[in-house]
Enzyme design. Structure first.
Site, mmCIF file in Angstrom:
data_model
loop_
_atom_site.group_PDB
_atom_site.id
_atom_site.type_symbol
_atom_site.label_atom_id
_atom_site.label_comp_id
_atom_site.label_asym_id
_atom_site.label_seq_id
_atom_site.Cartn_x
_atom_site.Cartn_y
_atom_site.Cartn_z
ATOM 1 N N LYS A 49 0.677 4.523 3.675
ATOM 2 C CA LYS A 49 0.462 3.468 2.667
ATOM 3 C C LYS A 49 0.318 4.088 1.286
ATOM 4 O O LYS A 49 0.864 3.590 0.305
ATOM 5 C CB LYS A 49 -0.791 2.651 3.021
ATOM 6 N N GLN A 93 -9.138 -0.993 6.742
ATOM 7 C CA GLN A 93 -8.272 -0.496 7.822
ATOM 8 C C GLN A 93 -8.913 -0.803 9.179
ATOM 9 O O GLN A 93 -10.092 -0.530 9.400
ATOM 10 C CB GLN A 93 -8.062 1.018 7.660
ATOM 11 N N ASP A 116 -4.281 -8.352 3.362
ATOM 12 C CA ASP A 116 -4.005 -8.477 4.800
ATOM 13 C C ASP A 116 -3.977 -9.943 5.243
ATOM 14 O O ASP A 116 -3.658 -10.230 6.397
ATOM 15 C CB ASP A 116 -5.098 -7.768 5.613
HETATM 16 N N1 GUN Z 1 -4.341 -1.261 11.499
HETATM 17 C C1 GUN Z 1 -3.069 -1.256 11.973
HETATM 18 N N2 GUN Z 1 -2.291 -2.074 11.233
HETATM 19 C C2 GUN Z 1 -3.080 -2.606 10.282
HETATM 20 C C3 GUN Z 1 -2.847 -3.537 9.216
HETATM 21 O O1 GUN Z 1 -1.745 -4.053 8.994
HETATM 22 N N3 GUN Z 1 -3.936 -3.839 8.460
HETATM 23 C C4 GUN Z 1 -5.147 -3.318 8.698
HETATM 24 N N4 GUN Z 1 -6.156 -3.681 7.912
HETATM 25 N N5 GUN Z 1 -5.408 -2.462 9.672
HETATM 26 C C5 GUN Z 1 -4.360 -2.118 10.448
#
Ligand code: GUN
Length: 280
Positions: A49, A93, A116
């Site tokens: 990311k 996360q 998200d």
């Molecule tokens: N863990 C795995 N994929 C994601 C995601 O798209 N968002 C978040 N916050 N955690 C994740």
């Protein structure tokens, strides 16, 4: 012609569009990611990311907290980021370490910064078809279906998996496109009965090779959201080698949905920035 959906090209195209927009309009979007603990997969996802943000001109802050920290401390951090006008997107996360109340923590995020799309407000607005921030993976799936001109109106779409992050938001997005949606999950009695009927099959369970060739019909469009580690390589939830022989279109793992999730996170961060700054 190949029946493989190229998520890498699609994500590069989307990232390039964002990069040009950020430069042209002089935008200064900034994403903050909160990580609690040291989950190995999360470390890799966050690194990806960060790299993607920096490649298009989005600032990135990684707040890594030890798993000994209290829930209240995490909430204080979120509140601090909510009040910081230089931060436009906040992502906690997942998964959080055992004992942390994910729902409670995530709902502290200002919905306008919730890239998200997991706060009550964004989940509700999605269901009501109001413009809002929507979870990145479902957005990426819909973008791939659009790019590959998969018509959804009246089609039988089967989702396998009912997570808050993927399965549930997909229900809403597919209904908005007038698909007939069925949802299977771990307690479903006979998944095959549903998958076999599907014109479009979307699988997000985290179970490697759950979907085999006998479970799909000829010509099906398959979107595999799973990312599983088997031995030392990655695989999806679909047995790619056999199912790809029957599918008219199919996403590979890696190189399918994964890159689109990251690109849509960037898209959401820019969207959040524009909303917060009154830019159309
Ligand atoms: N863990 C795995 N994929 C994601 C995601 O798209 N968002 C978040 N916050 N955690 C994740």
């Amino acid at each position: 012609m190949s029946n493989i959906i190229d998520g890498i090209s699609a994500s590069l195209e989307l990232k390039n569009k964002l990069k040009i927009e950020i430069e042209k309009k002089d935008l200064t979007p900034h994403l903050a990611v909160i990580q609690v603990g040291d989950n190995k997969a999360s470390n890799i996802y966050i690194k990806n990311k960060k790299r993607a943000c920096e490649s298009v001109g989005i600032s990135f802050t990684h707040i890594k907290l030890p798993d000994t920290i209290s829930e209240d401390f995490v909430i204080k951090e979120i509140k601090r980021l909510n009040n910081d006008i230089s931060i436009n997107g906040i992502l906690v996360q997942l998964p959080l370490p055992i004992g942390f109340d994910e729902g409670k923590i995530i709902n502290e995020i200002n919905p306008l910064k919730d890239v998200d799309g997991l706060t009550f407000s964004n989940v509700g607005n999605l269901a009501l078809e109001n413009d809002c921030l929507v979870s990145c993976t479902p957005l990426g799936v819909m973008e791939l279906l659009r790019l590959y001109k998969v018509d959804l109106e009246g089609k039988d779409v089967c989702i396998v998996g009912r997570s808050n992050l993927v399965g549930k938001p997909l229900i809403q997005l597919l209904l908005q496109k007038d698909a007939t949606v069925s949802v299977c999950h771990s307690k479903s009695k006979n998944i095959k009965e549903y998958t076999k009927k599907a014109d479009v099959l979307i699988v997000a369970t985290g179970h490697p090779n759950l979907i085999t060739k006998d479970m799909v019909k000829e010509g099906v469009v398959v979107i595999d959201v799973g990312i599983n580690k088997e031995n030392d390589s990655l695989c999806g939830d679909v047995s790619f080698n056999e199912v790809s022989k029957k599918a008219s279109l199919i996403t590979p793992v890696p190189g399918g949905v994964g890159p689109m999730t990251v690109a849509c996170l960037l898209k959401n961060t820019v969207k959040a920035y524009k909303i917060q700054n009154g830019i159309k």
